[in-house]
Write an enzyme that holds these catalytic residues in place. Sequence first.
Site, PDB file in Angstrom:
ATOM      1  N   ASP A 340       0.872  -1.170   0.000  1.00  0.00           N
ATOM      2  CA  ASP A 340       0.000   0.000   0.000  1.00  0.00           C
ATOM      3  C   ASP A 340       0.913   1.226   0.000  1.00  0.00           C
ATOM      4  OD1 ASP A 340      -2.353   1.545   0.237  1.00  0.00           O
ATOM      5  OD2 ASP A 340      -2.029   1.702   2.398  1.00  0.00           O
ATOM      6  N   ASP A 532      -1.577  -0.931   5.857  1.00  0.00           N
ATOM      7  CA  ASP A 532      -1.792  -0.186   7.095  1.00  0.00           C
ATOM      8  C   ASP A 532      -3.223   0.306   7.105  1.00  0.00           C
ATOM      9  OD1 ASP A 532      -1.442   1.512   9.375  1.00  0.00           O
ATOM     10  OD2 ASP A 532      -1.224   3.185   7.990  1.00  0.00           O
ATOM     11  N   ASP A 536      -7.033  -2.061   4.446  1.00  0.00           N
ATOM     12  CA  ASP A 536      -6.118  -3.104   3.992  1.00  0.00           C
ATOM     13  C   ASP A 536      -6.398  -4.454   4.629  1.00  0.00           C
ATOM     14  OD1 ASP A 536      -4.633  -1.407   2.304  1.00  0.00           O
ATOM     15  OD2 ASP A 536      -3.518  -0.639   4.020  1.00  0.00           O
TER      16      ASP A 536
END
Length: 656
Positions: A340, A532, A536
């Site tokens: 991410d 995070d 997610d």
Amino acid sequence: MSASVDPSAPAGQDEIMNFLRAALKRYPMVVSTILVGLVCLVMLATPAHELAPRIVSIYALGIAAWQAVEMIRSLLKGNAGLDILAVTAITAAVLVGEPWAALVVVLMLTGGEALEDYAENRSQRELTALLERAPQLATLITGVHPNDNIDEIEISEERTETVPVADIEIGDVLLVRPGELVPVDAELMTVSAQFDESSVTGESLPVEREAGSTIVSGVVNGSSAVLLRAQATAADSQYQQIVALVREAQESRSPMVRMADRYAIPFTLVSLAIAGVAWWISGDPTRFAEVLVVATPCPLLIAAPVAFLGGMSRAAKTGLIVKGGGVLEQLARVRSAAFDKTGTLTTGNPEPRRILAEPGFTDDELLQLAASAEVYSSHVLAEAVVAAAQERGLETLPATEAEERATNGVEARVGAGVIRVGKPSWIAQFASALTRAPLEAGELAIYISLDDRFVGALIMRDQLRDDAAPMLAELATFGITRTAMITGDVEPTARAMADQVGIAEVHAECTPSDKVRIVSEMQPRPLVMVGDGLNDAPVLAVADVGFAMGARGSTAASESADVVNRFDRIAGVADAVRIGRDTVRISLESIWAGMIISVGLMLFAAFGFLPALVGAWLQEVVDLVAILWALRAIKGSRASRRMARASEAARSTQRA
């Protein structure tokens, strides 16, 4: 002359007796085996010396019978083991007139539990330390109203009460003295204070906090007593969540350990075959016993699980909670990595750069509307927006309802209408007049609407983590051939960040379902996904290894992940892969080294070069060597430690 009395003697004797009682209670078979051996050795020097071998034989056969019953119970449950070798070795040694060799095998068999306890306690020292550090007690100030001003709170001995941490309720006012642990997540009421947050974030220097700041549980107060108002119960506080993760990790069982168990059957057959052939060729049944007394390898029973526990403990020391040995195996074989962006590859501390208000709205009005909705969001960008509004002295508008829309943004209903803050594609569904803001490299935009009116955009800039590029370079040295960024941010922002760290593959403006689909289809496998936050959690759950940046991530992300990084550093991804590779290698080395040495000793004994008693003691040495080799997983190999130091030096240079 009066005799002098050593006052410490009784205390010393008490300590010895207490130790013996504890040992007898925890390991009764080990103590009884040692006592039988000592008594019978003494008997050899007395007229009753002929009875000593008989007593040893009877005791050894009794243990063998007891072990045989336990073995049958295990077999009925479907668990194969090496107990048949030990039982056969003890019985054969007694029958061929080698009772003392049988006793040594009994000592190995009964002492295995004590040896395993020692090795496991040593290997999971860091995990145990995390559990032991969990706050247990707190000092509660009684008779305080939730709205009382700090200056109105009287602190006296009569108004303080020591209570279990589990009894703390939200809103309770707590006194934390210098050097004490913060018991629960709480709001700082004192004007300012310093805290040691190294146990939670890895930051080695004391951190200054101001009144109103959230202080997480598990950090250590500085040199002054402070007042805190509890924001969460003990069960919901950060350190207790870490404790829960550690307990889950300790209770796990590695597939590698189960694989080691399966080695038992072929090893047993090989051992019995060597012993049988040695007996048949020599015509001497003693050879059968001499072979089997060296055929009880500890590596299959203890070394593998000890190595994995050592690897998990090593990971904990670097701030990583690994949920089981199976995760370490997957990390050792990882070939792809996906990341991410916000709060993962970037610091997650974006700074407002520009305010682009539409005609009819001022900058302050736009910022106030944005903050009034973002205050209900858990996204890291929301904190920056709210903080920017507070710096300007802007108060958030009261909302009658609010809802966070995963990967899109947040909406809140206030007196002026419905405020929406988030992605351009989502805002455009309600405000068709939206125009995208021009962005420079590394910038991102947050768009705001009020009902069907486009209000404007906030331009933010987030910084890449200093250790992101070195971490990705290190992953390449581990054989990870494919890396990708998978983010909900817009393409220009995501691409600019990816270019800076050397990621060629970028998937932008992804919804949670998009992320799950992309990760599910990515090859080669296994794949580690690093993320995070709440958004997610689904993709972390479907990855082969989900890695959560737990210092900022949500509880949902931590629960769905396989590895939780307590320290706010992306370098932990490379650390996790390195530790996984080291652990699996050391575990396999322990297993195979123990088996090869044992087979070598069996062949040596098969030719009559190894008396039963000597062989039994040599097997004890082999077991000890295998366990000590497995304990290397706590620190890793020298080459691995050199690589870790070189990587840390590279990261330091990058930060400089």
